[in-house]
Design a protein around this motif. Structure first.
Motif, mmCIF file in Angstrom:
data_model
loop_
_atom_site.group_PDB
_atom_site.id
_atom_site.type_symbol
_atom_site.label_atom_id
_atom_site.label_comp_id
_atom_site.label_asym_id
_atom_site.label_seq_id
_atom_site.Cartn_x
_atom_site.Cartn_y
_atom_site.Cartn_z
ATOM 1 N N ARG A 60 0.837 -1.207 0.000
ATOM 2 C CA ARG A 60 0.000 0.000 0.000
ATOM 3 C C ARG A 60 0.866 1.249 0.000
ATOM 4 O O ARG A 60 0.502 2.258 -0.617
ATOM 5 C CB ARG A 60 -0.926 -0.017 1.217
ATOM 6 C CG ARG A 60 -1.984 -1.090 1.126
ATOM 7 C CD ARG A 60 -2.992 -0.978 2.245
ATOM 8 N NE ARG A 60 -3.962 -2.062 2.167
ATOM 9 C CZ ARG A 60 -4.917 -2.254 3.041
ATOM 10 N NH1 ARG A 60 -5.054 -1.412 4.063
ATOM 11 N NH2 ARG A 60 -5.762 -3.261 2.918
ATOM 12 N N ALA A 61 1.989 1.204 0.702
ATOM 13 C CA ALA A 61 2.900 2.347 0.708
ATOM 14 C C ALA A 61 3.480 2.583 -0.683
ATOM 15 O O ALA A 61 3.868 3.710 -1.029
ATOM 16 C CB ALA A 61 4.025 2.117 1.713
ATOM 17 N N ARG A 62 3.520 1.545 -1.487
ATOM 18 C CA ARG A 62 4.010 1.654 -2.868
ATOM 19 C C ARG A 62 2.890 2.041 -3.832
ATOM 20 O O ARG A 62 3.099 2.153 -5.037
ATOM 21 C CB ARG A 62 4.628 0.323 -3.300
ATOM 22 C CG ARG A 62 5.857 -0.060 -2.496
ATOM 23 C CD ARG A 62 6.281 -1.506 -2.768
ATOM 24 N NE ARG A 62 6.693 -1.690 -4.154
ATOM 25 C CZ ARG A 62 7.926 -1.482 -4.599
ATOM 26 N NH1 ARG A 62 8.871 -1.065 -3.762
ATOM 27 N NH2 ARG A 62 8.229 -1.684 -5.868
ATOM 28 N N GLY A 63 1.665 2.182 -3.297
ATOM 29 C CA GLY A 63 0.537 2.570 -4.133
ATOM 30 C C GLY A 63 -0.201 1.401 -4.737
ATOM 31 O O GLY A 63 -1.023 1.594 -5.638
ATOM 32 N N ASP A 64 0.083 0.195 -4.266
ATOM 33 C CA ASP A 64 -0.539 -1.008 -4.827
ATOM 34 C C ASP A 64 -1.660 -1.500 -3.913
ATOM 35 O O ASP A 64 -1.443 -1.755 -2.722
ATOM 36 C CB ASP A 64 0.497 -2.123 -4.990
ATOM 37 C CG ASP A 64 1.633 -1.728 -5.919
ATOM 38 O OD1 ASP A 64 1.372 -0.947 -6.857
ATOM 39 O OD2 ASP A 64 2.771 -2.196 -5.707
ATOM 40 N N ASP A 65 -2.842 -1.622 -4.455
ATOM 41 C CA ASP A 65 -3.992 -2.122 -3.696
ATOM 42 C C ASP A 65 -5.026 -2.585 -4.715
ATOM 43 O O ASP A 65 -5.667 -1.770 -5.375
ATOM 44 C CB ASP A 65 -4.566 -1.014 -2.806
ATOM 45 C CG ASP A 65 -5.766 -1.471 -1.995
ATOM 46 O OD1 ASP A 65 -6.089 -2.668 -2.034
ATOM 47 O OD2 ASP A 65 -6.386 -0.625 -1.317
ATOM 48 N N ASP A 66 -5.177 -3.901 -4.850
ATOM 49 C CA ASP A 66 -6.061 -4.426 -5.893
ATOM 50 C C ASP A 66 -7.440 -4.829 -5.372
ATOM 51 O O ASP A 66 -8.207 -5.493 -6.062
ATOM 52 C CB ASP A 66 -5.410 -5.623 -6.593
ATOM 53 C CG ASP A 66 -5.098 -6.772 -5.644
ATOM 54 O OD1 ASP A 66 -5.417 -6.651 -4.438
ATOM 55 O OD2 ASP A 66 -4.528 -7.782 -6.097
ATOM 56 N N ARG A 67 -7.781 -4.397 -4.157
ATOM 57 C CA ARG A 67 -9.102 -4.727 -3.634
ATOM 58 C C ARG A 67 -10.200 -4.035 -4.446
ATOM 59 O O ARG A 67 -10.049 -2.886 -4.838
ATOM 60 C CB ARG A 67 -9.227 -4.294 -2.170
ATOM 61 C CG ARG A 67 -8.361 -5.046 -1.186
ATOM 62 C CD ARG A 67 -8.461 -4.403 0.183
ATOM 63 N NE ARG A 67 -8.022 -3.018 0.161
ATOM 64 C CZ ARG A 67 -8.398 -2.103 1.046
ATOM 65 N NH1 ARG A 67 -9.243 -2.413 2.003
ATOM 66 N NH2 ARG A 67 -7.930 -0.868 0.968
ATOM 67 N N GLU A 68 -11.282 -4.739 -4.646
ATOM 68 C CA GLU A 68 -12.432 -4.150 -5.317
ATOM 69 C C GLU A 68 -13.375 -3.553 -4.278
ATOM 70 O O GLU A 68 -13.466 -4.035 -3.159
ATOM 71 C CB GLU A 68 -13.171 -5.208 -6.137
ATOM 72 C CG GLU A 68 -12.379 -5.728 -7.328
ATOM 73 C CD GLU A 68 -13.213 -6.666 -8.184
ATOM 74 O OE1 GLU A 68 -14.429 -6.801 -7.903
ATOM 75 O OE2 GLU A 68 -12.662 -7.250 -9.130
#
Length: 465
Positions: A262-270
């Motif tokens: 998440r700190a890297r900007g990655d979050d694939d939750r719908e």
């Protein structure tokens, strides 16, 4: 909204484009609601909480307006401390240095929230209601990341502004909105410029937006985790993003990897609609730990009646009845009893809860709670009480995570959250466990961050439908 054209709507094929997620967070919601019915309170310090009504001697702050916070009043603060910092207008020697105190009126706040939610569901096909004053919207099919002809802003920003304006115009309360390509970044964005903020984080800019922020701003990082990361030399989101993933995982397990992503900007939750609750609970803390068995029984009886009424109002029957007893310093004990079938029987909730409580008659309790779980919402004939046999008491106890050498910030309980119990001050917490899974980072952070109130300074009094 008939006949009204939504700004930012794009009919083009956006297949494969980054999602557009809005996080809508109402500003000082309870205080805003009080100002709706008392317009003369606008611009004045307003404190909403429990414990300062006639005949009450203790309580806690639920919400403090921004004006009240300038005097040092904060959510989850003992009401006595709040009154020391900001006297009531009715008793102050200098009314210009005093505030307006109002008791919590949850039914009224829910009615205002319902108006807001109607707008949110009108503006988005998918809405996840997180609490009475917070929701995620997936508006990917309603707008786009394309920029306006002048290139100054995206169509998504115009759409978000439209949502804010509708809430303000039609309901009369303000919201801060974050716009981003994923849920965690949208949450951070909505907190970034409160109150009445609108922050847009475009695709490709999420990591750079997060990098300079304190690590505690990363969605899922609470104060305890932030402190532990600080001990590892990680103070900012950018440092967490750049950290050795194996080192973070060795300290926090899979949750650490999730936080780093998440700190890297990655979050694939719908964004998915919240399901029905798995349990309904209510708990209350004593001003001081007490061994008075009758006092504990009185509180548990009241909590049992409230929980049973909430279950009935939601059309829910329950198969399990349980209690929670917190002993000093913060030893969380739970007991529960399973029944042979689902029921809607308020007297039974009280009887079972009091029976389970008897185990702790001689113990000094800081807090007690009542829960009904294994809920059933199906329309069916109610099971008869005749012939019921309890499946026996299932016992469990857990130690709540505490900061070394400090008053515990929060206690965790299976399927729910507990707000901060400030030393010497009681709190009252409602909590409903949502159906569906939550990530480890979300669950852990909730028990940390909700303990001190949310980013807008509002203590959590529960998640309401």
């Amino acid at each position: 909204m008939a006949g009204e054209t939504l700004p930012g709507v794009d009919d083009g094929d956006e297949s494969g484009a980054p999602r557009i997620v809005l996080h809508v967070d109402m500003d000082c919601f309870y205080a805003s609601c009080e100002r709706l019915r008392e317009p003369e309170l606008r611009g004045e310090p307003v404190v909403v909480g429990m414990g300062y009504e006639s005949g009450e001697t203790f309580g806690a702050v639920a919400t403090a307006s921004y004006e009240a916070r300038e005097y040092g009043v904060e959510s989850a603060q003992p009401i006595s401390q709040a009154l020391d910092r900001l006297p009531r207008v009715e008793t102050a020697e200098d009314p210009s240095e005093a505030g307006y105190y109002r008791p919590v009126d949850i039914e009224y706040y829910k009615s205002v929230a319902a108006e807001v939610k109607e707008i949110l569901h009108d503006c988005a096909d998918v809405v996840r209601e997180v609490s009475i004053d917070e929701a995620y919207l997936d508006v990917t099919d309603r707008t786009s990341w394309e920029t306006t002809p002048d290139g100054d802003r995206t169509l998504a920003e115009g759409f978000a502004r439209h949502v804010k304006q509708r809430i303000d115009r039609e309901v009369g309360v303000t919201a801060s909105v974050g716009v981003a390509p994923n849920m965690s970044a949208a949450k951070v964005a909505s907190d970034y410029n409160k109150p009445n903020g609108l922050v847009v984080v475009r695709p490709g800019e999420v990591r750079s937006f997060l990098a300079p922020l304190s690590v505690e701003e990363v969605h899922g990082v609470g104060p305890v985790t932030a402190r532990e990361l600080g001990e590892m030399g990680i103070e900012t989101a950018g440092e967490l993003a750049a950290a050795d993933p194996n080192e973070v995982a060795s300290k926090f397990g899979s949750r650490g990897r999730e936080l780093r992503s998440r700190a890297r900007g990655d979050d694939d939750r719908e964004v998915t609609p919240a399901g029905r609750p798995k349990s309904l609970s209510r708990e209350s803390a004593f001003a001081e730990a007490t061994t008075d068995a009758e006092k504990k029984r009185e509180v548990v009886s009241a909590l049992a009646a409230d929980v049973a009424e909430r279950a009935r109002s939601r059309g829910a029957m329950y198969r399990t009845i349980g209690i929670k007893v917190v002993l000093p310093p913060y030893d969380v004990n739970t007991r529960e009893r399973s029944l042979s079938g689902p029921v809607d029987e308020p007297p039974l909730v009280e009887d079972v809860a009091l029976d389970l409580l008897s185990e702790f008659d001689d113990e000094a309790a800081r807090k007690v709670g009542v829960r009904v779980s294994n809920l059933s919402f199906a329309d069916a004939d109610q099971s008869s009480l005749d012939g019921w046999e309890a499946a026996g008491s299932e016992s469990a106890s857990a130690e709540a995570e505490t900061d070394a050498g400090t008053t515990p910030a929060a206690a965790k309980s299976d399927g729910g959250t507990a707000t901060r119990d400030s030393e010497g001050s009681p709190t009252l917490t409602d909590f409903e466990a949502e159906a569906g899974s939550r990530s480890e980072a979300e669950s852990a952070a909730e028990s940390e961050s909700k303990a001190a109130g949310d980013a807008d300074g509002q203590a959590s009094l529960g998640q309401f439908e």
